[in-house]
Design a protein around this motif. Structure first.
Motif, PDB file in Angstrom:
ATOM      1  N   LEU A  69      88.021  52.203   8.095  1.00 11.32           N
ATOM      2  CA  LEU A  69      86.941  52.754   8.915  1.00 11.32           C
ATOM      3  C   LEU A  69      87.469  53.200  10.269  1.00 11.32           C
ATOM      4  O   LEU A  69      86.785  53.881  11.018  1.00 11.32           O
ATOM      5  CB  LEU A  69      85.832  51.714   9.110  1.00 11.32           C
ATOM      6  CG  LEU A  69      85.046  51.335   7.854  1.00 11.32           C
ATOM      7  CD1 LEU A  69      84.004  50.280   8.172  1.00 11.32           C
ATOM      8  CD2 LEU A  69      84.381  52.567   7.251  1.00 11.32           C
ATOM      9  N   THR A 131      80.133  55.192   2.800  1.00  7.24           N
ATOM     10  CA  THR A 131      81.220  55.810   3.558  1.00  7.24           C
ATOM     11  C   THR A 131      81.053  57.318   3.594  1.00  7.24           C
ATOM     12  O   THR A 131      80.836  57.944   2.558  1.00  7.24           O
ATOM     13  CB  THR A 131      82.583  55.496   2.918  1.00  7.24           C
ATOM     14  OG1 THR A 131      82.726  54.092   2.818  1.00  7.24           O
ATOM     15  CG2 THR A 131      83.721  56.038   3.762  1.00  7.24           C
ATOM     16  N   ARG A 149      91.826  57.662   7.937  1.00 13.52           N
ATOM     17  CA  ARG A 149      90.545  58.247   8.331  1.00 13.52           C
ATOM     18  C   ARG A 149      90.795  59.194   9.498  1.00 13.52           C
ATOM     19  O   ARG A 149      91.431  58.821  10.488  1.00 13.52           O
ATOM     20  CB  ARG A 149      89.556  57.136   8.734  1.00 13.52           C
ATOM     21  CG  ARG A 149      88.174  57.679   9.116  1.00 13.52           C
ATOM     22  CD  ARG A 149      87.202  56.561   9.460  1.00 13.52           C
ATOM     23  NE  ARG A 149      85.990  57.111  10.031  1.00 13.52           N
ATOM     24  CZ  ARG A 149      84.897  57.428   9.331  1.00 13.52           C
ATOM     25  NH1 ARG A 149      84.864  57.204   8.026  1.00 13.52           N
ATOM     26  NH2 ARG A 149      83.844  57.947   9.927  1.00 13.52           N
TER      27      ARG A 149
END
Ligand code: MN
Length: 335
Positions: A69, A131, A149
């Motif tokens: 994340l 997500t 990410r």
């Protein structure tokens, strides 16, 4: 394009023994190359399988720590064999002894766009329910890739885990529900209800009213983050007094590795919790018994526990709510 793309997949599986879809050889279906799925896999080692639909198959990676994340932390993504498109809808238990034995649960599923797809770089934008965002995958060494990410962390990633969460509450009943096959039964060991947030190597107990738990009632949970493989998690349970020592008795799992599990069924949350084998000196996973409450009530009575819980196997977790999904039955009604 040939169906050979699935030969490796087929060679690892016996269609008669696995519940997984095993399509026969033949032309591959044509899709829109826009489906992605993340499957949580309770195999010998916990991992998340990340799959992107591409040219008639699901191109796949196994990610031991799940999708990152935070753009500052890249995660290992091990490239695995192409899977058939039908696999995007698969959930189930792969039996012992078979390839990939263990429970597979869909963690997220949605659509994606391809920004770039070469042998050295796969850049995609995910639109899932858990997500979303831009991710890039790139090989580092053979089958080993990394996933990164590219977007900033989602807003919820910076909030403390468990913030604003309150425990789900049971409704009192005099006796075991008649349709008991639809329930799982647990002991109510007494003690104070609490949620436990585990994040960045630290643990934080949250009392039933959302406030802190007094120090004298706080078990030493220092070893729990390691037992959880350093994955962030929120657990639900009770602080029981075991010969004067507080012990956290765990009976539910509300969050694991960046994903809330509140909409996962009680049965599947419980199976996930059991798989994590959280049993230490100061924390224990409590047992649960599907479909038959009478023996549970009897044992609870013998051991002097105040009550048993009946929890509907298909029920989601409703924070702070009292609903007929969870029942409490006092042991004094035991035969
Ligand atoms: Mn897997």
């Amino acid at each position: 394009m040939s169906a050979d793309k699935l030969d490796v997949y087929r060679s690892k599986r016996d269609a008669a023994r696995t519940p997984e879809p095993v399509p026969g050889p033949g032309p591959l279906p044509r899709g829109r190359d826009d489906t992605f799925v993340v499957q949580e896999h309770h195999a010998r080692r916990l991992h998340w399988d990340f799959r992107l639909e591409r040219d008639g198959v699901l191109v796949s990676w196994a990610i031991p720590k799940g999708l990152p994340l935070d753009p500052k932390t890249n995660h290992l993504a091990v490239h695995t064999e192409d899977h058939p498109l039908e696999y995007a809808g698969f959930e189930g238990e792969i039996s012992k002894g078979e390839y990939g034995a263990g429970l597979v649960l869909i963690w997220d599923r949605g659509t994606y766009e391809t920004e770039k797809w070469t042998e050295r770089e796969v850049k995609v934008v995910l639109h899932g329910s858990r997500t979303s965002g831009r991710y890039v995958l790139f090989p580092t060494n053979g089958k080993n890739w990394m996933i990164h990410r590219m977007d900033p962390p989602p807003p919820e990633a910076s909030r403390p885990l468990g913030e604003g969460l309150l425990p789900m509450l049971p409704e009192p009943r005099k006796r075991i529900p008649r349709d008991q096959r639809a329930y799982g039964f647990e002991f109510d060991l007494g003690g104070d209800r609490a949620l436990l947030a585990v994040q960045n190597g630290e643990t934080r107990l949250i009392a039933a009213d959302g406030g802190p738990v007094p120090a004298e009632k706080t078990p030493d949970l220092g070893g729990l983050p390691k037992a959880l493989l350093d994955l962030p998690a929120v657990l639900d349970g009770q602080i029981a007094d075991v010969s004067g020592t507080p012990v956290f008795m765990i009976y539910d799992l509300l969050h694991l590795d960046g994903g809330a599990l509140l909409d996962r069924s009680y049965e599947n949350r419980r199976r996930t919790l059991d798989y994590l084998k959280l049993n230490g000196d100061r924390w224990q996973t409590t047992p649960w018994f599907p479909a038959d409450g009478k023996p549970v009530l009897k044992v609870a009575h013998q051991r002097g526990f105040p009550a048993i819980f009946a929890k509907r196997l298909t029920s989601p977790y409703l924070p702070g709510m009292r609903s007929p999904y969870w029942l409490t039955i006092p042991t004094r009604t035991a035969p």
